[in-house]
Every structure is written in structure tokens, then in C-alpha cells.
Motif scaffolding. Structure first.
Motif, PDB file in Angstrom:
ATOM      1  N   ALA A 169       0.745  -1.057  -0.073  1.00 44.98           N
ATOM      2  CA  ALA A 169      -0.097  -0.037   0.114  1.00 44.98           C
ATOM      3  C   ALA A 169       0.781   1.323  -0.004  1.00 44.98           C
ATOM      4  CB  ALA A 169      -1.018   0.019   1.212  1.00 44.98           C
ATOM      5  N   CYS A 170       1.593   1.280   0.873  1.00 44.28           N
ATOM      6  CA  CYS A 170       3.004   2.370   1.044  1.00 44.28           C
ATOM      7  C   CYS A 170       3.483   2.577  -0.230  1.00 44.28           C
ATOM      8  CB  CYS A 170       3.720   2.447   2.022  1.00 44.28           C
ATOM      9  SG  CYS A 170       3.015   2.471   3.648  1.00 44.28           S
ATOM     10  N   ASN A 171       4.052   1.461  -0.684  1.00 45.41           N
ATOM     11  CA  ASN A 171       4.556   1.605  -2.239  1.00 45.41           C
ATOM     12  C   ASN A 171       3.961   2.090  -3.262  1.00 45.41           C
ATOM     13  OD1 ASN A 171       5.849   0.716  -4.797  1.00 45.41           O
ATOM     14  ND2 ASN A 171       6.943  -0.786  -3.607  1.00 45.41           N
ATOM     15  N   LEU A 172       2.639   1.538  -3.530  1.00 44.61           N
ATOM     16  CA  LEU A 172       1.850   2.065  -4.190  1.00 44.61           C
ATOM     17  C   LEU A 172       1.261   3.602  -4.397  1.00 44.61           C
ATOM     18  CD1 LEU A 172      -0.531  -1.209  -5.121  1.00 44.61           C
ATOM     19  CD2 LEU A 172       1.400  -0.152  -6.472  1.00 44.61           C
ATOM     20  N   ALA A 173       1.417   4.087  -2.936  1.00 49.13           N
ATOM     21  CA  ALA A 173       1.099   5.436  -2.605  1.00 49.13           C
ATOM     22  C   ALA A 173       2.190   6.206  -2.865  1.00 49.13           C
ATOM     23  CB  ALA A 173       0.410   5.622  -1.287  1.00 49.13           C
ATOM     24  N   GLY A 174       3.516   5.590  -3.037  1.00 46.77           N
ATOM     25  CA  GLY A 174       4.523   6.529  -3.277  1.00 46.77           C
ATOM     26  C   GLY A 174       5.191   7.181  -2.197  1.00 46.77           C
ATOM     27  N   LEU A 175       5.010   6.512  -0.929  1.00 44.85           N
ATOM     28  CA  LEU A 175       5.525   6.885  -0.013  1.00 44.85           C
ATOM     29  C   LEU A 175       6.873   6.174   0.691  1.00 44.85           C
ATOM     30  CD1 LEU A 175       2.241   6.417   2.471  1.00 44.85           C
ATOM     31  CD2 LEU A 175       3.134   8.565   1.376  1.00 44.85           C
ATOM     32  N   SER A 176       7.702   6.874   1.424  1.00 41.60           N
ATOM     33  CA  SER A 176       8.841   6.018   1.833  1.00 41.60           C
ATOM     34  C   SER A 176       9.237   6.364   3.263  1.00 41.60           C
ATOM     35  CB  SER A 176       9.953   6.829   0.984  1.00 41.60           C
ATOM     36  OG  SER A 176      10.414   8.351   1.194  1.00 41.60           O
TER      37      SER A 176
END
Length: 297
Positions: A169-176
Motif C-alpha cells: 500500500a505504501c509503495n503504490l502510494a509513493g511513500l518512503s
């Protein structure tokens, strides 16, 4: 360096775990606590960070995930064929069947890093992240049918599944992750691999499984011989790149996760037989994994 030498350090850690438990006096309680730390804290951190860092492009990822799904589905079908073929007790079969398609993520990610570097480990993390829910649904469903457990409750309690879904979910949302937090997760992940593999060695057991020789042999053949063949076919059929093909083959050739024993015991299955299956599969995989990897050069 030969494949056998690349995989040797991780199997030496397995041997160290066995020696600590059975020869040097470290107690079952000590390893039970260490295993809980790895399972609920260290390994979820590693899996979350690896999935978060994995570049996911729709085209290549889709082919890899299709191949992974094919390996798991065929593994489930081959494992379940043992029930009509051997006419074994349903609960014994449900306990053992998971050993035909579940996989040891500790060994998988450690070997992926040795064989393919950071890119190999990221590819394995993506495979594992996709395969964890599939394998867990199949295993929990089989045991819940006979043991009265709740499939969705068991899945919601699985920290590896939750870490994978959160990472995706975080990957697809562009989070790091912020720098210091990312460093903490990296150190937790580094600890997870060594401690996880040592715990695999400590959990090896040869007591149990009497009268279930045919069922045990069936699952060993499925996991260590047939599934790698399926992976080779799936990679060729879908035209996967060399690194992804090799990681898929490694994934298919992995021995069963020690969590299969925990699940069988918690849901009223034959945990002692599962422990023997895991132990025998782990021991034999020290020879079969290098063999399969040499097949692909």
C-alpha cells in the motif's frame, strides 16, 4: 564462486541453531522467545521495507506475480492429491498438505541476497509478499475445515501478511520511510535473517510421523522436486528475465516454513508429523537447492 558455496553459510547457520539447542544447552523457551521476536517484530520490518523499496512496474511485476500464483496453485493441487491417492486421515493430510507449498522466507531472502544482491532480495520480497496470503489462505482453510478455526481471524493475526499488505500500500502510494526510521528498519531486517535461520535449525525435530511415511514422502517430493520444475516451466512460458526466473526457481525450491508447525499445533493438527516434515525438507534442501540453481547456470 559455486552455488553450493553461496548457499553454504545459511545452512551453516541452520546447523548452528541445531547445535545451540541440542548440544550446547540453550532451552526451548529461549528459542521460543527469539522466534516470537523474529516473527512479530524483526521479520515484518524486513518484509515491509523490502516490499516498500521494490520498484513495481505493471508489466514485469504482473508476469512475475502470475508465475508465482501458478507455482502456489499447482503446489496446493499436488498436495491435495495425496488425500484421494493415499486415503490418509483428513486432519493428518490437512496438517501435512501445507508443507507441499509453504516456504521458508528466512532462508529465501537470505539466499536471494547472496545470489542476486539487493535486486535479487527485492525480487524475492515481491514474490514472497504476493505468495504469503495465498499460501496462508490455503493452509488455514484446510486446517479450519477440520479443526473448527476461523480462517479470516487466523489471517488477520498473521504479521507477515499484514507487513506485506502495508508495504504494498505504501509503495503504490509513493511513500518512503524517513532516513533514521529507514536505518532502524534496515538493522531490524539484518537481525531477522540470521536469527530467523538459527531458529529454523533449533526447531528441527525427528520425533513424530510414525505410520505417515507415504504422506511425508509425497509432500517432500512435491515441495523439493515438482514445484521447482513448475517454476522453470512458468518462467519459460511467461518469458521472465534471468534474475526473476532464478528468484522464482529459488522460491519454489525452498523448504517449508517452521510456521507450518505452529499453525498445525494451534489449530489442533498433527504438529509432530509437520515438525518431521519440516526437518527432513530443510535437511534435503541443502542438496536440492544448489542442484536446481545449477540447472539455471
Amino acid at each position: 564462486m559455486s552455488v553450493a558455496l553461496l548457499v553454504l553459510p545459511d545452512f551453516l547457520l541452520v546447523a548452528l541453531g541445531w547445535a545451540l539447542r541440542h548440544r550446547l544447552g540453550y532451552s526451548r523457551d529461549f528459542f521460543a522467545g527469539t522466534e516470537r521476536l523474529v516473527y512479530f517484530v524483526l521479520f515484518p520490518a524486513l518484509l515491509f521495507q523490502s516490499v516498500l523499496r521494490t520498484p513495481i512496474s505493471a508489466g514485469s511485476a504482473l508476469l512475475l506475480l502470475q508465475a508465482t500464483a501458478l507455482v502456489i496453485v499447482v503446489g496446493v493441487l499436488l498436495a491435495w492429491l495425496a488425500l484421494p491417492a493415499l486415503r490418509c486421515a483428513p486432519m493428518a493430510h490437512a496438517s501435512a498438505a501445507q508443507c507441499g507449498y509453504r516456504f521458508n522466507t528466512y532462508i529465501g531472502l537470505a539466499l536471494a541476497a547472496s545470489l542476486g544482491g539487493p535486486q535479487g532480495q527485492s525480487t524475492m520480497a515481491l514474490i514472497v509478499g504476493f505468495a504469503v496470503p495465498m499460501a496462508n489462505v490455503a493452509a488455514v482453510y484446510a486446517l479450519a475445515r477440520h479443526g473448527g478455526g476461523n480462517v479470516f481471524k487466523e489471517l488477520l493475526r498473521n504479521p507477515l501478511l499484514l507487513a506485506t499488505l502495508l508495504g504494498l500500500a505504501c509503495n503504490l502510494a509513493g511513500l518512503s520511510l524517513p532516513g533514521p526510521v529507514d536505518t532502524v528498519f534496515s538493522r531490524l531486517g539484518a537481525a531477522a535473517l540470521a536469527l530467523g535461520i538459527i531458529c529454523v535449525g533449533a526447531s528441527l525435530s525427528w520425533e513424530g510421523g510414525r505410520g505417515q511415511g507415504k504422506l511425508i514422502a509425497w509432500m517432500i517430493v512435491v515441495k523439493l522436486l515438482l514445484l521447482p520444475t513448475v517454476a522453470l516451466g512458468a518462467a519459460a512460458l511467461l518469458g521472465l528475465p534471468p534474475l526473476e526466473s532464478r528468484m522464482l526457481l529459488l522460491f519454489a525450491a525452498l523448504p517449508t516454513a517452521s510456521a507450518a508447525y505452529v499453525l498445525a499445533m494451534r489449530m489442533g493438527g498433527d504438529g509432530r508429523m509437520v515438525a518431521v516434515l519440516i526437518s527432513l525438507g530443510t535437511l534435503l534442501s541443502a542438496a536440492t537447492i544448489p542442484f536446481w540453481l545449477m540447472v539455471t547456470g
